[in-house]
Each structure stands twice: as structure tokens, then as C-alpha cells.
Write a protein that holds these residues in place. Structure first.
Motif, PDB file in Angstrom:
ATOM      1  N   SER A 168     133.657  31.205  62.664  1.00 18.13           N
ATOM      2  CA  SER A 168     134.306  32.516  62.797  1.00 18.13           C
ATOM      3  C   SER A 168     134.020  33.347  61.556  1.00 18.13           C
ATOM      4  O   SER A 168     133.626  32.817  60.507  1.00 18.13           O
ATOM      5  CB  SER A 168     135.824  32.358  62.995  1.00 18.13           C
ATOM      6  OG  SER A 168     136.417  31.820  61.816  1.00 18.13           O
ATOM      7  N   GLY A 170     136.278  35.985  59.571  1.00 22.35           N
ATOM      8  CA  GLY A 170     137.643  36.525  59.558  1.00 22.35           C
ATOM      9  C   GLY A 170     138.408  35.932  60.729  1.00 22.35           C
ATOM     10  O   GLY A 170     138.450  34.716  60.914  1.00 22.35           O
ATOM     11  N   ASN A 171     138.948  36.785  61.554  1.00 17.54           N
ATOM     12  CA  ASN A 171     139.680  36.320  62.727  1.00 17.54           C
ATOM     13  C   ASN A 171     138.811  36.329  63.988  1.00 17.54           C
ATOM     14  O   ASN A 171     139.297  35.992  65.072  1.00 17.54           O
ATOM     15  CB  ASN A 171     140.924  37.206  62.957  1.00 17.54           C
ATOM     16  CG  ASN A 171     141.934  37.057  61.834  1.00 17.54           C
ATOM     17  OD1 ASN A 171     142.114  35.949  61.315  1.00 17.54           O
ATOM     18  ND2 ASN A 171     142.610  38.158  61.482  1.00 17.54           N
ATOM     19  N   LYS A 172     137.523  36.717  63.849  1.00 21.69           N
ATOM     20  CA  LYS A 172     136.635  36.829  65.003  1.00 21.69           C
ATOM     21  C   LYS A 172     135.859  35.522  65.193  1.00 21.69           C
ATOM     22  O   LYS A 172     135.147  35.072  64.299  1.00 21.69           O
ATOM     23  CB  LYS A 172     135.676  37.998  64.812  1.00 21.69           C
ATOM     24  CG  LYS A 172     134.745  38.210  66.007  1.00 21.69           C
ATOM     25  CD  LYS A 172     133.808  39.377  65.736  1.00 21.69           C
ATOM     26  CE  LYS A 172     132.868  39.591  66.912  1.00 21.69           C
ATOM     27  NZ  LYS A 172     131.951  40.730  66.690  1.00 21.69           N
ATOM     28  N   LYS A 173     136.024  34.937  66.353  1.00 26.20           N
ATOM     29  CA  LYS A 173     135.285  33.712  66.656  1.00 26.20           C
ATOM     30  C   LYS A 173     133.850  34.065  67.064  1.00 26.20           C
ATOM     31  O   LYS A 173     133.653  34.932  67.923  1.00 26.20           O
ATOM     32  CB  LYS A 173     135.983  32.952  67.779  1.00 26.20           C
ATOM     33  CG  LYS A 173     137.393  32.526  67.433  1.00 26.20           C
ATOM     34  CD  LYS A 173     138.091  31.915  68.626  1.00 26.20           C
ATOM     35  CE  LYS A 173     139.542  31.549  68.269  1.00 26.20           C
ATOM     36  NZ  LYS A 173     140.267  30.967  69.414  1.00 26.20           N
ATOM     37  N   ILE A 174     132.860  33.381  66.438  1.00 26.63           N
ATOM     38  CA  ILE A 174     131.451  33.695  66.731  1.00 26.63           C
ATOM     39  C   ILE A 174     130.712  32.493  67.338  1.00 26.63           C
ATOM     40  O   ILE A 174     129.490  32.513  67.477  1.00 26.63           O
ATOM     41  CB  ILE A 174     130.715  34.173  65.463  1.00 26.63           C
ATOM     42  CG1 ILE A 174     130.766  33.098  64.367  1.00 26.63           C
ATOM     43  CG2 ILE A 174     131.284  35.498  64.966  1.00 26.63           C
ATOM     44  CD1 ILE A 174     129.925  33.440  63.133  1.00 26.63           C
ATOM     45  N   GLN A 191     123.323  36.325  63.304  1.00 22.68           N
ATOM     46  CA  GLN A 191     123.754  36.198  61.914  1.00 22.68           C
ATOM     47  C   GLN A 191     122.535  36.002  61.017  1.00 22.68           C
ATOM     48  O   GLN A 191     121.520  35.434  61.441  1.00 22.68           O
ATOM     49  CB  GLN A 191     124.712  35.016  61.753  1.00 22.68           C
ATOM     50  CG  GLN A 191     125.955  35.102  62.621  1.00 22.68           C
ATOM     51  CD  GLN A 191     126.813  36.301  62.288  1.00 22.68           C
ATOM     52  OE1 GLN A 191     126.973  36.671  61.117  1.00 22.68           O
ATOM     53  NE2 GLN A 191     127.390  36.930  63.316  1.00 22.68           N
TER      54      GLN A 191
END
Length: 219
Positions: A168, A170-174, A191
Motif C-alpha cells: 500500500s 499510505g491508506n491506498k492498497k496497491i 510503480q
């Protein structure tokens, strides 16, 4: 008619002389014949020896005459074997030299690569690998048809108690939640190396129990 003693002695002497002369002539003739016979015999023997030598040479083309007077024949097989061995050894020496040359080229290439200064990006990447490896985890990133592929290299002893992981920012799951034994996963969106991400480790109930900040690296 009666012959006196004096005449008889003369006749006897003449007969003796004649016998001696005839005997001498016969002896001389016999000696000459013997010499001619011996000469013919010797010549025949020499001719026979030459023929034998020719036969030996024909039967063994590798043989050479060691002594022309004695007619002794020495086999040339050993000489041929030695010559072949020399050729073989020469080939081995050349092969060894070629191998040595190849090794020198490889060593010089390695030295040249080591002496070549690293670019700023390579230095940054190497530093990232060192920093990430402190926690027993390195993540390599590369482009993929969909997003990026992340390959995880980890110390299994340090992460054996976890069951899953997820990336992730921050709070964003990738990424999806993956089993801890799976070494590759897909990151989305794309990325780049040097980007700092969070790797969350989960237990069997998929509850987060550890988080690591890791910079993505390139090989």
C-alpha cells in the motif's frame, strides 16, 4: 738297346720337373676357381641381404635402416609415436594458452566494470538495497503489461510467523493480499524504483500485525 745310368737320371729328372710344373699349374688353376666361387658366393649373399631388407621395408613402411653394413633394421613405430605425442602435447599447450587468454579477458572485463564509476541512480539503488535489507526484506520492481511486477526477497526466518502480505501507499492498497510463500505480485498503478511503499504483514485472520516502509529497487 741298353741305356746307361747317366741318361736314365736325366730322363727321371725331366719327368720330375714336368710333374712339378703340371702340379703347380693345376694348383694355381684350382686356387683361381676357388676364388671365383667364393666371390660369386659373397655376391649372392649380399644380393640376398638386400632383397631381405627390401622385403622388410615393404612389410613395415615405418621402419628405417639403422646400420647399412650390418643390414639391421630398426622399427620406426616408436619414432612415429613420439612425433604424434609431440603434436598432441602442442595442441594441449595451445588450448591451455587460449583458456588462459579467455580468463584474462574475463578478469580484465570484471576489473573494468568495477572501476567504472556508478551513476547517481545506481548509487541510490544500491543504497536502497542496503537500507531495505536491514529488515530482511528487499523488493525488486519491473514493468509489466498490467501495472508493475514486484518480487519479494525476504529472510524466511524473520517472516515465518506471518501468513499474508499486501502493498500500500499510505491508506491506498496497491496489491492484492498474497500468501507469504508467494514471492511475486502485481502492483497497480505502475510503480517506479525508489518509490517508498508500505508492506503490511497479516496473520491467518488477515489482520495486520506488522508494517515495513520499503523503497522499491531495480536489479
Amino acid at each position: 738297346m741298353k741305356i746307361d745310368r747317366k741318361k736314365r737320371n736325366i730322363i727321371i729328372s725331366l719327368l720330375v720337373i714336368i710333374v712339378v710344373i703340371v702340379s703347380s699349374v693345376l694348383l694355381l688353376h684350382k686356387s683361381k676357381v676357388d676364388k671365383e666361387a667364393a666371390s660369386i658366393k659373397n655376391k649372392t649373399a649380399l644380393d640376398t641381404g638386400e632383397l631381405k631388407k627390401d622385403d622388410v621395408k615393404k612389410s613395415n613402411p615405418n621402419s628405417t635402416t639403422d646400420n647399412s653394413k650390418t643390414g639391421r633394421v630398426k622399427s620406426g613405430g616408436k619414432e612415429a609415436s613420439v612425433a604424434n605425442k609431440d603434436i598432441t602435447n602442442k595442441g594441449k599447450v595451445q588450448t591451455a594458452k587460449q583458456k588462459q587468454t579467455i580468463l584474462l579477458i574475463q578478469q580484465n572485463a570484471k576489473i573494468a566494470a568495477q572501476e567504472k564509476p556508478l551513476t547517481a541512480a545506481q548509487v541510490k539503488d544500491e543504497n536502497t538495497k542496503v537500507e531495505s535489507s536491514k529488515d530482511g526484506l528487499v523488493v525488486f520492481i519491473k514493468a509489466a503489461n498490467f501495472g508493475s511486477t514486484a518480487e519479494i526477497i525476504k529472510d524466511n526466518k524473520k517472516f515465518s510467523s506471518y501468513k499474508y502480505y499486501q502493498f500500500s501507499i499510505g491508506n491506498k492498497k496497491i496489491s492484492a493480499i498474497e500468501g507469504i510463500s508467494k514471492s511475486k505480485t502485481t502492483l497497480f498503478p505502475v510503480q517506479n524504483a525508489g518509490t517508498e511503499v508500505v508492506v503490511k504483514f497479516l496473520d491467518q485472520n488477515k489482520k495486520v500485525i506488522k508494517e515495513l516502509n520499503i523503497k522499491l529497487s531495480v536489479r
